[in-house]
Scaffold this active site. Structure first.
Site, PDB file in Angstrom:
ATOM      1  N   CYS A  21       0.746  -0.667   0.176  1.00 25.06           N
ATOM      2  CA  CYS A  21       0.154  -0.244   0.218  1.00 25.06           C
ATOM      3  C   CYS A  21       1.021   1.201  -0.150  1.00 25.06           C
ATOM      4  CB  CYS A  21      -1.072  -0.243   1.436  1.00 25.06           C
ATOM      5  SG  CYS A  21      -0.284   0.145   2.867  1.00 25.06           S
ATOM      6  N   CYS A  24       2.841   1.637   3.054  1.00 27.54           N
ATOM      7  CA  CYS A  24       4.087   1.357   2.688  1.00 27.54           C
ATOM      8  C   CYS A  24       5.014   1.735   2.530  1.00 27.54           C
ATOM      9  CB  CYS A  24       3.769  -0.443   2.749  1.00 27.54           C
ATOM     10  SG  CYS A  24       2.748  -1.173   5.029  1.00 27.54           S
ATOM     11  N   CYS A 108      -3.346  -4.939   1.350  1.00 33.71           N
ATOM     12  CA  CYS A 108      -1.671  -4.810   1.750  1.00 33.71           C
ATOM     13  C   CYS A 108      -0.873  -6.136   1.799  1.00 33.71           C
ATOM     14  CB  CYS A 108      -0.994  -3.451   2.250  1.00 33.71           C
ATOM     15  SG  CYS A 108       0.853  -2.891   2.144  1.00 33.71           S
ATOM     16  N   CYS A 111       1.210  -4.633   5.313  1.00 30.74           N
ATOM     17  CA  CYS A 111      -0.103  -4.961   6.490  1.00 30.74           C
ATOM     18  C   CYS A 111      -1.295  -5.307   6.216  1.00 30.74           C
ATOM     19  CB  CYS A 111       0.178  -2.846   6.826  1.00 30.74           C
ATOM     20  SG  CYS A 111      -0.512  -2.735   5.381  1.00 30.74           S
ATOM     21  N   ASP A 344      -5.355 -10.745  64.699  1.00 35.49           N
ATOM     22  CA  ASP A 344      -6.137 -12.093  64.895  1.00 35.49           C
ATOM     23  C   ASP A 344      -7.505 -11.432  64.850  1.00 35.49           C
ATOM     24  OD1 ASP A 344      -3.699 -13.512  65.175  1.00 35.49           O
ATOM     25  OD2 ASP A 344      -3.555 -13.577  67.455  1.00 35.49           O
TER      26      ASP A 344
HETATM   27 ZN    ZN Z   1       0.584  -1.147   4.117  1.00 34.91          ZN
END
Ligand code: ZN
Length: 529
Positions: A21, A24, A108, A111, A344
């Site tokens: 993409c 990226c 893509c 990713c 106690d």
């Molecule tokens: Zn991508």
């Protein structure tokens, strides 16, 4: 304009045709200008094509070829292209636009859609709706993102793909130079989420964390070859669902030699049909700590819920009486209670009370001012007459450690009601008032031996006072080192505590009642009434 250089051209070309993409592509070109990621991905894609000269060169060439072939193949489709109004340039634009549209709808390969549709305004709205639904109180938030582990494998494959290309030009692309998916995702989403929340700052450090998780079942098997190549990296652990944690995958990818990776995994990664899916948004607020002091006025109230073999022995406990209103006020998911020592079930705690502290887990409300804390304290005190709380306040995690610090050196004061077998007169016991700093050797008492290790502990009784009551009873006041077992000092615990009161008085003695008069820990700070 995208901040790309000429040398990036072949890389952009290569990544686009591999099915990356637009964002990226920017990552692998090491673009660190956040604005470049924030612009719509369609814009970026168009600009990238422009940058590599796709609109005029390859695009035009392709459409001319198509024009040439078409008349012979499929007559109906050529009709629009024969329209006289359409110029050659418009035809080119048309086919480029189609190509762009195709690329946009493609998932893509690196990713898996995270920097595409999963990273836009709609996604931001979904996150914000989830956050609002949880009704937290917060000023800022930190966005965290969890990605499927196989994304690392795809990233590695793509990096090798680009690296080979660049190596021809003697350019080195380090893996750390590539902008991480997580990073790019945050750059884009932080501002979108902030906007949807009406200006709440989305920052890198905040007590309130909003976690977004993505999964991608279609490619889960992407990691599997690593287990046979690097078996050391994938040891099964109890708590993890899968051995393929992100950490383990990253470690394996660092170890695996390039040729071996390329033998087992396609480079570039192959296309998928689905994109990642977003899981439920997880909100988490860091713990809030509350401290105070408590009195206990009841001789049948344990400090913590008393359950034996799954059966409840006492109706309530100090812990529950204090914690329930606090947990509900802070709307916390859970709590941890601790105190400076414990008493106690049959022992009262009087005086200024015993310091305690509570960690409130995942509180939905976290801001309480002094007045509100005072009100909360009153709510606790009005709910039961068995206990009373004072100095209730919000403290820091660090301050809490002060309660436990040097606990052994602190002193505690007690009053005990003593019974003697032999009749006594007041003169028989006055010598006790003169005893100072008496060191005891205390073997772990029989009654706590099931939960504490057997040991002999020296403990000091700093001073004692006596008050005669009748020939078989007197009150004994004691000031001791913290951790002294008072009951055992009185009855001797079958000789396990030496010296003991029986030895001192030369008769059997027993303890009928015990009160803690003061716990001398100067924390938390006193709050004036
Ligand atoms: Zn991508």
């Amino acid at each position: 304009m995208l901040p790309l250089k000429d040398k990036d051209k072949p890389v952009v070309q290569k990544l686009l045709s591999a099915g990356c993409c637009a964002r990226c592509v920017l990552r692998f070109c090491c673009v660190s200008v956040q604005a470049a990621y924030r612009q719509p991905q369609q814009e970026t894609l168009k600009e990238l094509h422009c940058f590599i000269g796709d609109t005029t060169d390859s695009g035009a060439a392709k459409s001319t070829e198509e024009n040439k072939d078409e008349p012979a193949e499929d007559p109906p489709s050529k009709r629009p292209k024969l329209e006289p109004s359409l110029t050659g340039a418009e035809l080119d634009q048309g086919s480029t636009a189609e190509k762009l549209k195709d690329e946009e709808s493609q998932v893509c390969v690196v990713c898996l859609g995270i920097l595409q549709e999963l990273c836009d305004k709609n996604q931001a709205i979904k996150i914000v709706e989830a956050v609002k639904g949880e009704n937290y109180e917060f000023d800022t938030l930190v966005l965290s993102v969890s990605l499927p582990a196989q994304l690392c494998v795809r990233e590695h494959s793509c990096w090798l793909h680009v690296k080979t290309q660049l190596r021809e030009k003697s350019i080195i692309l380090g893996k750390d130079d590539v902008i991480q998916v997580k990073e790019a995702f945050k750059w884009i989403m932080q501002s979108l989420v902030a906007k949807e929340l009406g200006g709440v700052a989305v920052v890198t450090k905040s007590p309130f964390e909003v976690g977004v998780e993505f999964t991608h079942p279609e490619t889960d098997a992407d990691c599997h070859f690593l287990a046979s190549v690097c078996p050391d990296c994938f040891k099964p652990t109890k708590n993890k669902q899968s051995v393929f944690t992100r950490m383990a995958v990253v470690k394996a990818l660092e170890k695996i030699p390039e040729p071996k990776f390329l033998k087992h995994y396609p480079c570039p990664p192959i296309q998928t049909t689905t994109r990642c899916s977003a899981q439920d948004v997880q909100c988490l607020h860091t713990s809030v700590f509350v401290a105070g002091r408590y009195n206990k006025f009841c001789r049948s109230l344990p400090q913590t819920p008393w359950v034996i073999d799954g059966e409840r022995r006492m109706e309530s406990s100090v812990e529950e009486l204090i914690a329930t209103p606090i947990v509900s006020a802070f709307r916390a998911q859970g709590f941890n209670f601790s105190s400076s020592g414990r008493e106690d079930v049959d022992v009262r705690t009087l005086g200024n009370g015993r310091p305690f502290a509570m960690e409130l887990l995942n509180p939905h409300r976290s801001r309480f001012n002094r007045v509100q804390m005072k009100q909360l304290q009153e709510t606790i005190n009005n709910s039961s007459d068995k206990i009373r709380v004072r100095d209730l306040q919000v403290v820091t995690r660090e301050a809490m450690s002060r309660m436990k610090e040097g606990e052994e050196e602190k002193t505690k004061s007690y009053t005990a009601l003593i019974w003697t077998q032999k009749p006594i007169c007041s003169e028989d016991i006055t010598f006790i008032d003169g005893i100072k700093d008496l060191t005891l050797e205390q073997k772990t008492p029989l009654r706590v031996l099931h939960r504490r290790v057997l040991a002999v502990r020296p403990r000091v009784i700093h001073s004692m006072t006596t008050r005669f009551l009748d020939p078989h009873h007197f009150y004994l006041g004691l000031k001791t080192q913290a951790g002294t077992y008072i009951k055992e000092f009185v009855h001797g615990d079958f000789g396990r505590t030496k010296p003991n009161l029986c030895q001192l008085l030369k008769t059997e003695t027993d303890i009928l009642e015990l009160d803690v008069e003061s716990v001398d820990v100067d924390w938390p700070p006193t709050i004036p009434e």
